[in-house]
Design a protein around this motif. Structure first.
Motif, PDB file in Angstrom:
ATOM      1  N   ASN A 189      -0.310   4.412  -0.848  1.00 43.14           N
ATOM      2  CA  ASN A 189      -1.113   5.628  -0.845  1.00 43.14           C
ATOM      3  C   ASN A 189      -0.419   6.713  -0.051  1.00 43.14           C
ATOM      4  O   ASN A 189       0.303   6.435   0.927  1.00 43.14           O
ATOM      5  CB  ASN A 189      -2.482   5.360  -0.200  1.00 43.14           C
ATOM      6  CG  ASN A 189      -3.488   4.833  -1.192  1.00 43.14           C
ATOM      7  OD1 ASN A 189      -3.854   5.552  -2.114  1.00 43.14           O
ATOM      8  ND2 ASN A 189      -3.916   3.595  -1.027  1.00 43.14           N
ATOM      9  N   ASP A 202       0.858  -1.186   0.000  1.00 42.73           N
ATOM     10  CA  ASP A 202       0.000   0.000   0.000  1.00 42.73           C
ATOM     11  C   ASP A 202       0.894   1.237   0.000  1.00 42.73           C
ATOM     12  O   ASP A 202       1.571   1.524   0.977  1.00 42.73           O
ATOM     13  CB  ASP A 202      -0.916   0.003   1.226  1.00 42.73           C
ATOM     14  CG  ASP A 202      -1.819   1.227   1.263  1.00 42.73           C
ATOM     15  OD1 ASP A 202      -1.871   1.960   0.253  1.00 42.73           O
ATOM     16  OD2 ASP A 202      -2.470   1.455   2.299  1.00 42.73           O
ATOM     17  N   PHE A 214      -5.887   2.536  -4.193  1.00 42.92           N
ATOM     18  CA  PHE A 214      -5.019   3.708  -4.275  1.00 42.92           C
ATOM     19  C   PHE A 214      -5.883   4.935  -4.555  1.00 42.92           C
ATOM     20  O   PHE A 214      -6.673   4.949  -5.493  1.00 42.92           O
ATOM     21  CB  PHE A 214      -3.984   3.548  -5.391  1.00 42.92           C
ATOM     22  CG  PHE A 214      -2.941   4.634  -5.399  1.00 42.92           C
ATOM     23  CD1 PHE A 214      -1.774   4.507  -4.672  1.00 42.92           C
ATOM     24  CD2 PHE A 214      -3.129   5.805  -6.128  1.00 42.92           C
ATOM     25  CE1 PHE A 214      -0.802   5.500  -4.683  1.00 42.92           C
ATOM     26  CE2 PHE A 214      -2.175   6.805  -6.144  1.00 42.92           C
ATOM     27  CZ  PHE A 214      -1.008   6.653  -5.405  1.00 42.92           C
ATOM     28  N   GLU A 215      -5.734   5.958  -3.743  1.00 39.84           N
ATOM     29  CA  GLU A 215      -6.507   7.183  -3.888  1.00 39.84           C
ATOM     30  C   GLU A 215      -5.728   8.166  -4.751  1.00 39.84           C
ATOM     31  O   GLU A 215      -4.740   8.745  -4.313  1.00 39.84           O
ATOM     32  CB  GLU A 215      -6.793   7.791  -2.512  1.00 39.84           C
ATOM     33  CG  GLU A 215      -7.674   9.016  -2.544  1.00 39.84           C
ATOM     34  CD  GLU A 215      -9.110   8.738  -2.944  1.00 39.84           C
ATOM     35  OE1 GLU A 215      -9.776   9.660  -3.448  1.00 39.84           O
ATOM     36  OE2 GLU A 215      -9.566   7.591  -2.771  1.00 39.84           O
ATOM     37  N   HIS A 225       2.531   0.835  -5.516  1.00 34.68           N
ATOM     38  CA  HIS A 225       1.304   0.296  -4.918  1.00 34.68           C
ATOM     39  C   HIS A 225       0.789  -0.897  -5.715  1.00 34.68           C
ATOM     40  O   HIS A 225       0.434  -1.929  -5.148  1.00 34.68           O
ATOM     41  CB  HIS A 225       0.240   1.389  -4.859  1.00 34.68           C
ATOM     42  CG  HIS A 225      -1.020   0.969  -4.177  1.00 34.68           C
ATOM     43  ND1 HIS A 225      -1.212   1.101  -2.817  1.00 34.68           N
ATOM     44  CD2 HIS A 225      -2.162   0.398  -4.661  1.00 34.68           C
ATOM     45  CE1 HIS A 225      -2.412   0.646  -2.498  1.00 34.68           C
ATOM     46  NE2 HIS A 225      -3.004   0.217  -3.597  1.00 34.68           N
TER      47      HIS A 225
END
Length: 509
Positions: free
Chosen positions: A45, A43, A313-314, A228
């Motif tokens: 992000n 992760d 993922f933002e 990511h």
């Protein structure tokens, strides 16, 4: 916390150079657990408003050792036939050298090696091979004209192609920036449920920044995105269009087959969802050379891709901005309103592909705008300002909002006294909350219908507005009574009977 460059170097030493975890720890000076943490991290992000967590991701199974297997098999291409890896030898080496990552049995390894040996390919530094391996992709943008809500847009469409199967998907945007690039890729990943293990790009400014010596430096958000999802990002050499011929052909193919005649749509998000489905339908045809359906070949490729990570993922670029005296924030030459409360203070701007979200210092959303792709324009959300104007109703006449109102509303507000103006402004706040454009349309229909019926009070206008909003613009017809309905005598109330209740007895204290 390690930098992204340090994380990338750790992964490169492990997967590309075959270094063991202990060796990497000695070379980098990080302890064993730190190296393992970032090898397993899934992760990447950017966590705003809090420190990036150190929660360890779940170790992958076959995906975690695929890059190692691929490297060994590629090295075998220059070895004598009798000295190349067998599936058994690969499994034994993995147990001895990468035991901490091996979470599958011999049969799984053997099946993968058998498939991989059928697609051995030449992959020289800086060039895409002519024999395209399964599980790779190419990405590039194209340009075309679209109509959104009747207005012409000089649009951009992202194309992701899979050269082995000749499959491809496209997504339409109003720009060609890093948010559009990443959002388009993310949507395609999520739609197919997989991530190509290697993706080739042109030298997109959305992904790379060139240094003084023309060296490539990845844009931070792009680098996080690649880490990511786990794919390897490769970039074509300058002026070498042949290296990404598949995607360049697909750019033209999509334009001719999806965007002729010029598309008209009301909602770009819904149109993009439809494009993903149209891409699937288009791939239900035979490959020009392999004689099998493209969609079937793409399904085969998915076995060589990564699975979508559990954590989303933002996509969004973060920037802090100090607003002007009117509470407006300038981002990329364009002004976005906030609220009078936030005039002259620092706000946080999150730029997405289609939206600009403005937050306070605690990362709570103040207002959300559609992202502007012109220069020196302004997006104004009046709802936060109307609350201030309702306390000073005489000032509304000197605002841009008032000047842009339909004449019927301007005349109505002008005709009201001080308190009437306050009630009218508060009523408008209710009507435009959530969607100013549609709210103004329905509010105008409501006031016109109410005034045409000879009624002027604001409560009747509000009631008509909610009927139009919830039921539609259907007028209520008068009820025609039949002649045989008996007439009812009007009841007269005699309030004198209540006088007896008003008798009071006075008590001495």
């Amino acid at each position: 916390m390690l930098t992204m460059t340090q994380v990338k170097n750790i992964k490169k030493m492990y997967y590309s150079k075959g270094k063991k975890v202990n060796e990497i720890a000695k070379i980098t000076g990080h302890n064993y657990r730190t190296v393992m943490k970032y090898l397993e991290k899934d992760d990447f992000n950017l966590n705003i408003g809090k420190k990036e967590g150190d929660k360890r991701g779940r170790p992958k199974k076959i995906e975690s050792v695929i890059p190692i297997i691929n490297r060994w098999l590629e090295m075998d291409k220059t070895a004598p036939v009798k000295q190349r890896h067998t599936a058994k030898r690969i499994y034994t080496r993995l147990k001895e050298e990468y035991g901490e990552l091996l979470n599958v049995g011999y049969r799984t390894i053997a099946d993968y090696v058998a498939k991989k040996k059928k697609e051995i390919y030449k992959d020289e530094e800086g060039y895409i091979p002519l024999e395209h391996p399964k599980g790779e992709a190419q990405v590039d943008f194209g340009q075309a004209v679209f109509y959104e809500k009747g207005r012409q847009i000089e649009g951009h469409y992202l194309n992701m192609t899979f050269p082995y199967s000749n499959g491809g998907y496209t997504q339409v945007f109003k720009g060609e920036n890093q948010e559009c690039l990443l959002e388009g890729m993310k949507r395609i990943f999520e739609y197919i449920g997989h991530v190509p293990y290697k993706i080739w790009f042109d030298n997109l400014s959305a992904a790379v920044i060139f240094g003084k010596s023309r060296e490539r430096n990845l844009v931070e958000q792009f680098e996080r995105f690649a880490l990511h999802y786990g794919f390897e990002a490769n970039f074509c050499n300058p002026n070498s269009g042949h290296e990404k011929g598949n995607v360049e052909n697909k750019v033209g193919y999509h334009r001719r087959n999806f965007f002729v005649p010029i598309p008209h749509f009301e909602n770009i998000d819904e149109y993009n969802k439809e494009l993903l489905k149209l891409s699937d339908i288009d791939m239900k045809r035979e490959h020009y050379r392999k004689g099998e359906m493209i969609l079937k070949l793409l399904d085969e490729e998915k076995e060589y891709m990564f699975k979508i990570p559990e954590k989303e993922f933002e996509v969004g670029r973060i920037k802090t901005i100090i607003t002007d005296k009117y509470g407006k924030a300038e981002f990329e030459t364009n002004l976005y309103s906030t609220s009078p409360v936030y005039s002259g203070v620092e706000v946080v701007v999150k730029a997405k592909a289609d939206k600009v979200i403005i937050m306070n210092k605690d990362f709570k959303t103040i207002v959300t705008h559609e992202r502007i792709y012109d220069k020196y324009k302004e997006s104004m959300k009046w709802y936060p300002y109307l609350e201030a104007l309702s306390r000073r109703p005489k000032a509304i006449k000197y605002t841009k909002f008032f000047n842009e109102l339909p004449e019927v509303w301007k005349d109505y507000i002008d005709s009201q006294d001080y308190e009437g103006k306050k009630r009218s402004i508060k009523a408008l706040m209710k009507m435009i909350e959530g969607d100013e454009h549609l709210g103004i349309i329905n509010a105008t229909r409501a006031i016109e219908e109410t005034l045409n019926n000879g009624v002027k009070d604001i409560d009747s206008i509000i009631a008509t507005y909610y009927r139009i909003k919830n039921v539609g613009n259907v007028a209520i017809n008068e009820i025609n009574l039949n002649d045989n309905i008996p007439k009812i005598k009007e009841y007269q109330t005699d309030i004198n009977v209540y006088d007896s209740l008003c008798n009071r007895q006075v008590y001495a204290i």
